[in-house]
Motif scaffolding. Structure first.
Motif, PDB file in Angstrom:
ATOM      1  N   GLN A 108     -21.647   6.952  33.324  1.00 20.81           N
ATOM      2  CA  GLN A 108     -20.841   5.854  33.882  1.00 20.81           C
ATOM      3  C   GLN A 108     -20.578   4.734  32.873  1.00 20.81           C
ATOM      4  O   GLN A 108     -20.184   3.628  33.255  1.00 20.81           O
ATOM      5  CB  GLN A 108     -21.530   5.306  35.141  1.00 20.81           C
ATOM      6  CG  GLN A 108     -21.679   6.385  36.211  1.00 20.81           C
ATOM      7  CD  GLN A 108     -22.367   5.894  37.475  1.00 20.81           C
ATOM      8  OE1 GLN A 108     -23.224   5.007  37.407  1.00 20.81           O
ATOM      9  NE2 GLN A 108     -22.004   6.464  38.611  1.00 20.81           N
TER      10      GLN A 108
ATOM     11  N   ALA B  89     -16.169  -4.937  41.068  1.00 25.22           N
ATOM     12  CA  ALA B  89     -16.892  -3.687  41.338  1.00 25.22           C
ATOM     13  C   ALA B  89     -18.109  -3.902  42.238  1.00 25.22           C
ATOM     14  O   ALA B  89     -18.656  -2.948  42.787  1.00 25.22           O
ATOM     15  CB  ALA B  89     -17.332  -3.042  40.024  1.00 25.22           C
TER      16      ALA B  89
ATOM     17  N   TRP C 190     -16.712  -0.186  43.976  1.00 23.99           N
ATOM     18  CA  TRP C 190     -17.269   0.511  42.811  1.00 23.99           C
ATOM     19  C   TRP C 190     -16.530   1.821  42.554  1.00 23.99           C
ATOM     20  O   TRP C 190     -16.130   2.127  41.437  1.00 23.99           O
ATOM     21  CB  TRP C 190     -18.770   0.779  43.007  1.00 23.99           C
ATOM     22  CG  TRP C 190     -19.311   1.775  42.026  1.00 23.99           C
ATOM     23  CD1 TRP C 190     -19.549   3.106  42.225  1.00 23.99           C
ATOM     24  CD2 TRP C 190     -19.632   1.533  40.639  1.00 23.99           C
ATOM     25  NE1 TRP C 190     -19.998   3.698  41.068  1.00 23.99           N
ATOM     26  CE2 TRP C 190     -20.059   2.758  40.081  1.00 23.99           C
ATOM     27  CE3 TRP C 190     -19.592   0.392  39.827  1.00 23.99           C
ATOM     28  CZ2 TRP C 190     -20.456   2.883  38.746  1.00 23.99           C
ATOM     29  CZ3 TRP C 190     -19.988   0.519  38.476  1.00 23.99           C
ATOM     30  CH2 TRP C 190     -20.410   1.751  37.965  1.00 23.99           C
ATOM     31  N   GLU C 191     -16.304   2.575  43.629  1.00 26.07           N
ATOM     32  CA  GLU C 191     -15.757   3.926  43.463  1.00 26.07           C
ATOM     33  C   GLU C 191     -14.300   3.956  43.012  1.00 26.07           C
ATOM     34  O   GLU C 191     -13.821   4.984  42.572  1.00 26.07           O
ATOM     35  CB  GLU C 191     -15.942   4.760  44.740  1.00 26.07           C
ATOM     36  CG  GLU C 191     -15.484   4.094  46.028  1.00 26.07           C
ATOM     37  CD  GLU C 191     -16.578   3.280  46.725  1.00 26.07           C
ATOM     38  OE1 GLU C 191     -17.331   2.551  46.038  1.00 26.07           O
ATOM     39  OE2 GLU C 191     -16.670   3.376  47.960  1.00 26.07           O
ATOM     40  N   ARG C 192     -13.614   2.791  43.110  1.00 24.60           N
ATOM     41  CA  ARG C 192     -12.203   2.794  42.700  1.00 24.60           C
ATOM     42  C   ARG C 192     -11.930   1.830  41.531  1.00 24.60           C
ATOM     43  O   ARG C 192     -10.783   1.495  41.266  1.00 24.60           O
ATOM     44  CB  ARG C 192     -11.298   2.450  43.888  1.00 24.60           C
ATOM     45  CG  ARG C 192     -11.548   1.083  44.525  1.00 24.60           C
ATOM     46  CD  ARG C 192     -10.618   0.796  45.691  1.00 24.60           C
ATOM     47  NE  ARG C 192     -10.903   1.636  46.840  1.00 24.60           N
ATOM     48  CZ  ARG C 192     -10.098   2.607  47.279  1.00 24.60           C
ATOM     49  NH1 ARG C 192      -8.955   2.842  46.688  1.00 24.60           N
ATOM     50  NH2 ARG C 192     -10.446   3.330  48.329  1.00 24.60           N
ATOM     51  N   THR C 193     -12.990   1.389  40.854  1.00 26.44           N
ATOM     52  CA  THR C 193     -12.816   0.352  39.826  1.00 26.44           C
ATOM     53  C   THR C 193     -13.296   0.798  38.445  1.00 26.44           C
ATOM     54  O   THR C 193     -14.404   1.318  38.299  1.00 26.44           O
ATOM     55  CB  THR C 193     -13.590  -0.926  40.235  1.00 26.44           C
ATOM     56  OG1 THR C 193     -13.087  -1.373  41.507  1.00 26.44           O
ATOM     57  CG2 THR C 193     -13.426  -2.035  39.211  1.00 26.44           C
ATOM     58  N   VAL C 194     -12.453   0.546  37.457  1.00 26.71           N
ATOM     59  CA  VAL C 194     -12.849   0.683  36.054  1.00 26.71           C
ATOM     60  C   VAL C 194     -13.061  -0.740  35.531  1.00 26.71           C
ATOM     61  O   VAL C 194     -12.127  -1.541  35.507  1.00 26.71           O
ATOM     62  CB  VAL C 194     -11.730   1.370  35.233  1.00 26.71           C
ATOM     63  CG1 VAL C 194     -12.039   1.315  33.743  1.00 26.71           C
ATOM     64  CG2 VAL C 194     -11.538   2.810  35.692  1.00 26.71           C
ATOM     65  N   SER C 195     -14.298  -1.074  35.157  1.00 33.37           N
ATOM     66  CA  SER C 195     -14.607  -2.415  34.666  1.00 33.37           C
ATOM     67  C   SER C 195     -14.682  -2.379  33.142  1.00 33.37           C
ATOM     68  O   SER C 195     -15.274  -1.464  32.556  1.00 33.37           O
ATOM     69  CB  SER C 195     -15.944  -2.898  35.225  1.00 33.37           C
ATOM     70  OG  SER C 195     -15.908  -2.929  36.632  1.00 33.37           O
TER      71      SER C 195
ATOM     72  N   THR D 185     -17.259   0.579  32.327  1.00 37.73           N
ATOM     73  CA  THR D 185     -18.233   1.105  33.288  1.00 37.73           C
ATOM     74  C   THR D 185     -17.492   1.433  34.575  1.00 37.73           C
ATOM     75  O   THR D 185     -16.461   0.831  34.888  1.00 37.73           O
ATOM     76  CB  THR D 185     -19.361   0.087  33.595  1.00 37.73           C
ATOM     77  OG1 THR D 185     -18.770  -1.154  34.005  1.00 37.73           O
ATOM     78  CG2 THR D 185     -20.248  -0.174  32.385  1.00 37.73           C
ATOM     79  N   GLY D 186     -18.015   2.410  35.297  1.00 37.35           N
ATOM     80  CA  GLY D 186     -17.377   2.800  36.554  1.00 37.35           C
ATOM     81  C   GLY D 186     -17.907   4.132  37.018  1.00 37.35           C
ATOM     82  O   GLY D 186     -18.828   4.692  36.403  1.00 37.35           O
TER      83      GLY D 186
END
Ligand code: PMP
Ligand code: GLN
Length: 386
Positions: A91, A216, A222-227, A246-247
């Motif tokens: 992740q 997130a 969380w499940e739909r986010t790219v940080s 992270t994601g």
């Protein structure tokens, strides 16, 4: 709706505004409050680790996803500051700065014709990256004086072609920090329309009012986010270009797939240094923010005394101002003239907008400079009114 996927100012200038203005600063010997980089390097102990690494290794290709030591430090940082449980192996992805992370994420997740909603004014690489992905920019405008998110405008921007929302908080160039309520509204829109979110949080530790909340951390996000973040601002080593994503594993894998063909891997000797940096005590992070908040005040007060209308900045390296009280209307012309007139460089907002009229009278100044440099810049700018 913008029809041309290319950024108007890129076509016009043939360069980024940062390159143009930094070149102008060098040419004229001006104080450069344009491109956002500190004039003092970050912690010696991080430098020493990197110097040792250059001398003794590692100097060869790191694993494509980054050294385990740095990925573990990133995961620990996410837990320590935000309570997020992140698996360092699946992740986390180390990138060549946040710039590569943003570009790789958009290339990975956006198909030709997909719409990407971005907060306007937007950081200039977003428009270029959306264009490279053959996506379509859909701006949601943040308006002075407080640059709050217009939630109705965000809802109205969603169409059946919307693929993702590209967020940036703390926000460059305005210094706005999205509130919990604003983030909650973004989350609701994303969940209702099954959208992805790519969030650029490079200024996460440069917050002076309120607090930074990663989107997130909100339920269902969380499940739909790219940080995305980067070491550049947090440790004052902008030239090292170490960033990360992270994601959830599937999204990180998609970004990794693109990253491996952009740079494959990067920054071997810097990675152990940044791993150490991420573990620095709370005091380091507190001092960083307190010090920058003081400089923000110094420059904001100075700009006000020079006759600008100055907007509050809650985070980042930047404060924005309106040039109209000084008798100017066009920020781009103003910024091109400013170094010749008083020896200071700033960045015009207009190049960060599709709705260019909104940004035309605004300019951005960087306050990540030594006190004496800021004071000298203010003194020079005071000459404008005369
Ligand atoms: N995003 C924003 C909002 C920025 O201001 C910057 C400028 N550094 C970047 C991304 C690029 O970060 P990096 O230098 O880590 O590529
Ligand atoms: N992020 C910094 C800024 O906004 C640097 C930009 C750049 O170097 N491309 O000024």
């Amino acid at each position: 709706m913008p029809r041309d996927p290319l950024v108007p100012h890129l076509r016009e200038l043939g360069t980024t505004i940062f390159a143009e203005m930094s070149a102008l600063a060098a040419e004229t010997g001006s104080i450069n409050l344009g491109q956002g980089f500190p004039d003092t390097d970050g912690p010696e102990e991080i430098k020493q680790i990197v110097a040792d690494a250059v001398w003794h290794g590692p100097n060869q290709y790191p694993p494509g996803i980054g050294f385990a030591e740095l990925r573990e430090a990133i995961a620990t940082h996410q837990k320590r500051f935000y309570g997020l449980d992140v698996d360092p192996d699946s992740q986390v992805l180390v990138t060549a700065g946040a710039t590569e992370a943003v570009t790789a994420a958009l290339l990975a997740l956006v198909d030709a014709g997909d719409e990407v909603i971005a907060l306007e004014p937007y950081y200039d690489s977003y428009a270029a990256a959306i264009a490279m992905a053959r996506g379509r920019r859909v701006p949601v405008t943040l308006h002075a004086p407080d640059f709050r998110l217009d939630v109705d405008a965000l809802r109205a921007a969603v169409t059946p072609r919307t693929r993702l929302i590209l967020l940036n908080s703390p926000h460059n160039p305005t210094g706005a920090v999205l509130s919990e309520a604003e983030l909650q509204a973004v989350a609701e829109v994303a969940i209702d329309h099954d959208l992805l979110v790519v969030t650029d949080e490079v200024y996460e530790h440069l917050v002076y009012e309120g607090r930074h909340i990663p989107i997130a951390t909100l339920p269902g996000m969380w499940e739909r986010t790219v940080s995305i973040s980067s070491a550049g601002k947090t440790f004052a080593f902008t030239g090292w270009k170490v960033g990360w994503v992270t994601g959830p594993a599937e999204l990180v894998a998609a970004v990794r797939t693109v990253k491996q063909f952009l740079t494959y891997t990067n920054a071997a000797p810097m990675q152990p240094g940044i791993a150490r940096g991420l573990g620095m005590p709370d005091e380091y992070y507190r001092t960083l923010a307190a010090d920058l908040a003081r400089r923000r005040d110094l420059l904001s007060d100075g700009l006000r005394s020079a006759g600008f209308t100055v907007f509050p900045s809650a985070g980042t390296y930047f404060v924005s101002a309106d040039i109209r009280p000084l008798g100017y209307a066009d920020g781009l012309a103003f910024c091109r003239e400013l170094p010749h007139r008083v020896g200071v460089v700033a960045i015009p907002h207009v190049v960060f907008y599709d709705n260019v009229d909104v940004g035309r009278p605004l300019v951005r100044f960087a306050f990540c400079k030594r006190d004496e440099v800021l004071s000298e810049a203010v003194e020079r700018l005071q000459g404008l009114a005369g």
